[in-house]
Each structure stands twice: as C-alpha cells, then as structure tokens.
Design an enzyme around this catalytic site. Structure first.
Site, PDB file in Angstrom:
ATOM      1  N   SER A 257       0.866  -1.180   0.000  1.00  0.00           N
ATOM      2  CA  SER A 257       0.000   0.000   0.000  1.00  0.00           C
ATOM      3  C   SER A 257       0.899   1.225   0.000  1.00  0.00           C
ATOM      4  CB  SER A 257      -0.860   0.016   1.261  1.00  0.00           C
ATOM      5  OG  SER A 257      -1.499   1.272   1.403  1.00  0.00           O
ATOM      6  N   TYR A 272      -1.760  -0.507  10.422  1.00  0.00           N
ATOM      7  CA  TYR A 272      -1.852  -0.802   8.985  1.00  0.00           C
ATOM      8  C   TYR A 272      -0.614  -0.258   8.263  1.00  0.00           C
ATOM      9  CZ  TYR A 272      -3.717  -1.063   4.224  1.00  0.00           C
ATOM     10  OH  TYR A 272      -3.904  -1.337   2.884  1.00  0.00           O
ATOM     11  N   LYS A 276       2.220  -2.490   6.191  1.00  0.00           N
ATOM     12  CA  LYS A 276       2.507  -2.378   4.763  1.00  0.00           C
ATOM     13  C   LYS A 276       3.960  -1.956   4.508  1.00  0.00           C
ATOM     14  CE  LYS A 276      -1.488  -3.771   3.210  1.00  0.00           C
ATOM     15  NZ  LYS A 276      -1.627  -4.984   2.399  1.00  0.00           N
ATOM     16  N   THR A 307     -13.029   0.089  -3.142  1.00  0.00           N
ATOM     17  CA  THR A 307     -13.420  -1.313  -2.894  1.00  0.00           C
ATOM     18  C   THR A 307     -14.207  -1.391  -1.588  1.00  0.00           C
ATOM     19  OG1 THR A 307     -11.507  -1.877  -1.531  1.00  0.00           O
ATOM     20  CG2 THR A 307     -11.235  -2.064  -3.916  1.00  0.00           C
TER      21      THR A 307
HETATM   22  N1  NAD Z   1      -8.812  -0.699  -1.093  1.00  0.00           N
HETATM   23  C1  NAD Z   1      -7.798   0.130  -0.901  1.00  0.00           C
HETATM   24  O1  NAD Z   1      -7.956   1.353  -0.865  1.00  0.00           O
HETATM   25  C2  NAD Z   1      -6.405  -0.415  -0.741  1.00  0.00           C
HETATM   26  C3  NAD Z   1      -5.343   0.491  -0.774  1.00  0.00           C
HETATM   27  C4  NAD Z   1      -4.054   0.029  -0.621  1.00  0.00           C
HETATM   28  C5  NAD Z   1      -3.829  -1.320  -0.428  1.00  0.00           C
HETATM   29  N2  NAD Z   1      -4.864  -2.183  -0.385  1.00  0.00           N
HETATM   30  C6  NAD Z   1      -4.567  -3.597  -0.157  1.00  0.00           C
HETATM   31  O2  NAD Z   1      -5.067  -4.360  -1.233  1.00  0.00           O
HETATM   32  C7  NAD Z   1      -5.423  -5.662  -0.759  1.00  0.00           C
HETATM   33  C8  NAD Z   1      -6.837  -5.993  -1.218  1.00  0.00           C
HETATM   34  O3  NAD Z   1      -7.716  -5.001  -0.707  1.00  0.00           O
HETATM   35  P1  NAD Z   1      -9.246  -4.903  -1.159  1.00  0.00           P
HETATM   36  O4  NAD Z   1      -9.592  -3.479  -1.140  1.00  0.00           O
HETATM   37  O5  NAD Z   1      -9.460  -5.716  -2.375  1.00  0.00           O
HETATM   38  O6  NAD Z   1      -9.936  -5.581   0.117  1.00  0.00           O
HETATM   39  P2  NAD Z   1     -11.197  -6.545   0.222  1.00  0.00           P
HETATM   40  O7  NAD Z   1     -11.561  -6.556   1.668  1.00  0.00           O
HETATM   41  O8  NAD Z   1     -12.230  -6.214  -0.778  1.00  0.00           O
HETATM   42  O9  NAD Z   1     -10.585  -7.987  -0.181  1.00  0.00           O
HETATM   43  C9  NAD Z   1      -9.668  -8.638   0.658  1.00  0.00           C
HETATM   44  C10 NAD Z   1      -9.844 -10.139   0.527  1.00  0.00           C
HETATM   45  O10 NAD Z   1      -8.891 -10.747   1.408  1.00  0.00           O
HETATM   46  C11 NAD Z   1      -9.531 -11.803   2.099  1.00  0.00           C
HETATM   47  N3  NAD Z   1      -8.872 -12.023   3.390  1.00  0.00           N
HETATM   48  C12 NAD Z   1      -8.884 -11.202   4.469  1.00  0.00           C
HETATM   49  N4  NAD Z   1      -8.210 -11.766   5.475  1.00  0.00           N
HETATM   50  C13 NAD Z   1      -7.764 -12.968   5.022  1.00  0.00           C
HETATM   51  C14 NAD Z   1      -7.006 -14.026   5.606  1.00  0.00           C
HETATM   52  N5  NAD Z   1      -6.588 -13.974   6.865  1.00  0.00           N
HETATM   53  N6  NAD Z   1      -6.726 -15.097   4.844  1.00  0.00           N
HETATM   54  C15 NAD Z   1      -7.161 -15.167   3.569  1.00  0.00           C
HETATM   55  N7  NAD Z   1      -7.897 -14.238   2.983  1.00  0.00           N
HETATM   56  C16 NAD Z   1      -8.184 -13.139   3.705  1.00  0.00           C
HETATM   57  C17 NAD Z   1     -10.975 -11.333   2.291  1.00  0.00           C
HETATM   58  O11 NAD Z   1     -11.860 -12.424   2.519  1.00  0.00           O
HETATM   59  C18 NAD Z   1     -11.233 -10.622   0.971  1.00  0.00           C
HETATM   60  O12 NAD Z   1     -11.765 -11.492   0.003  1.00  0.00           O
HETATM   61  C19 NAD Z   1      -5.228  -5.631   0.752  1.00  0.00           C
HETATM   62  O13 NAD Z   1      -3.989  -6.211   1.066  1.00  0.00           O
HETATM   63  C20 NAD Z   1      -5.234  -4.149   1.081  1.00  0.00           C
HETATM   64  O14 NAD Z   1      -4.523  -3.855   2.248  1.00  0.00           O
HETATM   65  C21 NAD Z   1      -6.149  -1.767  -0.552  1.00  0.00           C
END
Ligand code: NAD
Length: 366
Positions: A257, A272, A276, A307
């Site tokens: 991130s 968080y 990251k 998301t």
């Molecule tokens: N959405 C944002 O703004 C954003 C920004 C920067 C980074 N990210 C990173 O991107 C990645 C995906 O984020 P997203 O927005 O798609 O989130 P999301 O919550 O839509 O999807 C995350 C998925 O991970 C799965 N998950 C959670 N904990 C788990 C575990 N212990 N074991 C296996 N699966 C698990 C959940 O069931 C879900 O399907 C994450 O690592 C998040 O930190 C997201």
C-alpha cells in the site's frame, strides 16, 4: 525538511478544502504592477500554435487528409478538451481469455506482456482487487487460476463465476494466510492439480483505521500484522519453495500500500501503515535472496481504491479529504491494478525485482 514541506503543502491544500475561502486582500499598486508584468511575461512565453505540421510515413500516405504529399498541417482547435466518459461497471465487464491462436499471432513484445501458459495463485481473490487481478490474469492467457481466500462462500462463487465466463481451470482453496500448515498443504495440492505455480499474487489483507496508537488494542495490532505481514511471508515462502524445488523461475507480487511509504491523513492507522511498510521491506529482502533462483519479487502499492474495504459509512467524510489530496481527484477503480499486475507477472518485467510500484492517482506527489 521534506516532511515539513509536505506538511505545509497538505495544510494549505486542506485549509482551502476545510474552511470557506478567505476574501483576498486588495493588492497594493506596486503588487498589481508586478503581477500584471509577470502575467504578461508568462503569456508571451506560452506557445499557442494555430497549426501542427504532420509527417506521415505509411504505404497509403498520399491518401491521408486533403494534402497531396506526405507532409501537411492540421489546424489546432483550442476548444478541444477530451471529455471523460464514465466507463462500464467493472463488476459486469465480460472476461475474455486470450486464445492460443491469437497469442501465437502477437508480435514478440506483446507476447511477453501476457501470462500465457502460467499457473497463477491469487490470495484475497474472493472479492475486490485480488478478484479483479485474477480476472485480468485469466484474460491475459493464464493456464490455470487458483484462488486462496478465507471467505468460503465468496471464494466458491468467484471461482465458479470465473470458470463459467472463461472455461479456464479455476480452483478455490479456503485458506487463511496466517495458517502456515494449511498453506503448505494447499500449495502442494496446487502443484498436483495444475503444476508448479509460476506466479503468486498476494492480495489478502485487512485494514483498521481511525484508531489512535495510544488506545490501540495489542491483540488487534498483532492480528493485523499476522494477516498483512506474516501472511505475505508464509504465502511467499510456500510458493517460493515450490518454485525452487522444481527449479522453475517465477514472479511473486505482494500487494502492499502507499501506506507503507507515507502516513495517511486524517485517519490514524499506525498498525496498517507499519504492516505495509513491513510488506515492502519483506518484498525487497526476498527479491535479494531469491534472485539466484530466478524468482522475482515486487510490490504493488495502491493508493485509495474504491473497494468494499473503503465502502464504510464512517469513512464517507474522510473520502472527500482523500480525494482533495489526490491530483486525479478520485479513488482508484477496483480494476485499476490489473495492468500493472499482469505486467509484473509477465516476462515483460523480467529485469524487475525488488521494486515497489506506487499506483495512487498521484497521491504521494504532494
Ligand atoms: N482498497 C484500498 O484502498 C487499498 C489500498 C491500498 C492497499 N490495499 C490492499 O489491497 C489488498 C486488497 O484489498 P481490497 O480493497 O481488495 O480488500 P477486500 O476486503 O475487498 O478484499 C480482501 C480479501 O482478502 C480476504 N482475506 C482477508 N483476510 C484474510 C485471511 N486472513 N486469509 C485469507 N484471505 C483473507 C478477504 O476475505 C477478501 O476477500 C489488501 O492487502 C489491502 O490492504 C487496498
């Protein structure tokens, strides 16, 4: 010094967002004179052509435009500003896998930009960014897609949907990325089912925000680190071992991130951010250690993405601030990591390892 400059810029951008605009003080005669002089100087230094000369080299160049030669001019339309059309909803977009016969007709550069014939494991693939990166890999030529996620219901549905839309072999494993033994067993099963994985995309992760550090519960802190950081390690270790055991090169992509490089504002989320930053440094360390095995490790660092993770009513007011601090003035779409993900998974990025690629609408520029 850099932090002070950034804080000052943030403060000035936010003050215009948070407070009503202050009435500008009337400039003195001297100030007005110097302003109009610098404005005139700027105006005179801006080039505004009314025509653009064009040279066309093509077999039928003679037929281009109304010119009789390969060299002609086009008039400049000063009012031509491209309108931004909202795209189709990515959730409903069709998924079209790259067919073998098309792949073989592509020029070498484009072939390198596909994941043709690769076995790809995507964690967190049940929904969100992971799900869309899995779809993109299916479109870009993957031989098989393997989804790991802790959510049984969503994961099963996502795998069935992707298989039904593409006809590709897609499997779902309900795996918690904190569970090292389950991961090892599941990766061995992937090897038996589809062959040794070529690519791992680790997108599973969670976020806690708006928790001041002084009141952060230690158990919550450990849980988040366990999922985001230890989970990235356990997944990379299991898939890396499978690649090494088979003497097969591969690409590991860790979704970190921008929070691993900057501190978000205004929400307090020390855990968080720390998790990251750990993922980014883990990625670099693995890249250095595993280059000798032909395994590349890179991080994708997204900015704010639209998301479910962020579709929380409590974040609505903060989202306005996030947008105001993002040059592109919006959150990223759920499918806007796809191109970078396919590139990092593909052989087009063969000399790239240990990189952390920010993809954030420009957020980290300020
Ligand atoms: N959405 C944002 O703004 C954003 C920004 C920067 C980074 N990210 C990173 O991107 C990645 C995906 O984020 P997203 O927005 O798609 O989130 P999301 O919550 O839509 O999807 C995350 C998925 O991970 C799965 N998950 C959670 N904990 C788990 C575990 N212990 N074991 C296996 N699966 C698990 C959940 O069931 C879900 O399907 C994450 O690592 C998040 O930190 C997201």
């Amino acid at each position: 010094m850099a932090t002070a400059t950034r804080s000052a810029r943030l403060a000035s951008r936010l003050s215009s967002f948070l407070r009503p605009a202050a009435r500008p003080a009337t400039p003195s005669l001297a100030q007005r004179a110097s302003f109009s002089l610098s404005a005139r100087l700027k105006k005179s230094s801006v080039i505004k052509e009314t025509e653009v000369p064009v040279s066309v080299y093509s077999p039928d160049a003679k037929g281009v435009a109304s010119s009789n030669s390969d060299h002609f001019s086009i008039p400049v339309n000063p009012a031509a500003i491209p309108a931004q059309e909202p795209g189709p909803d990515p959730e409903d977009a069709p998924i079209t896998p790259l067919q073998d016969n098309l792949y073989h007709r592509l020029p070498r550069t484009l072939q390198n930009m596909t994941v043709h014939g690769k076995v790809i494991i995507v964690t967190g693939a049940a929904r969100g960014l992971g799900n869309h990166m899995a779809r993109a890999c299916a479109e870009a030529g993957a031989k098989a897609i393997v989804m790991f996620d802790a959510n049984q219901e969503l994961g099963d549905a996502a795998a069935a949907d992707l298989h039904q839309k593409t006809g590709l072999p897609v499997s779902f494993f309900r795996v918690d990325v904190r569970d090292g033994a389950a991961i090892q067993t599941a990766v061995q099963n992937v090897v038996d089912l589809h062959g040794v994985p070529d690519v791992l995309i680790n997108s599973a992760g969670i976020a806690d925000s708006n928790i001041p550090a002084e009141t952060y519960d230690a158990a919550m802190f450990r849980r988040l680190i366990d999922i985001n950081l230890t989970g990235s390690f356990l997944m990379a270790q299991a898939v890396g071992r499978a690649m090494m055991g088979a003497g097969k090169p591969g690409s590991i992509i860790l979704v970190a991130s921008m929070s691993g490089s900057i501190v978000n504002y205004p929400q307090e989320q020390s855990c968080y951010n720390a998790s990251k930053a750990g993922v980014v440094q883990l990625g670099k360390s693995l890249a250095a250690e595993w280059a000798k095995y032909g395994i590349r490790v890179n991080c994708i660092s997204p900015g704010y993405m639209d998301t479910a993770l962020n579709k929380v009513p409590a974040l609505d007011a903060q989202k306005k601030i996030w947008k105001s601090l993002t040059p592109q003035a919006r959150l990223g779409g759920v499918d806007e990591l796809n191109g970078l993900c396919v590139f990092l998974a593909s052989d087009a990025s063969s000399f790239m390892t240990g990189s952390n690629v920010l993809i954030d609408g420009g957020y980290t520029l300020y």
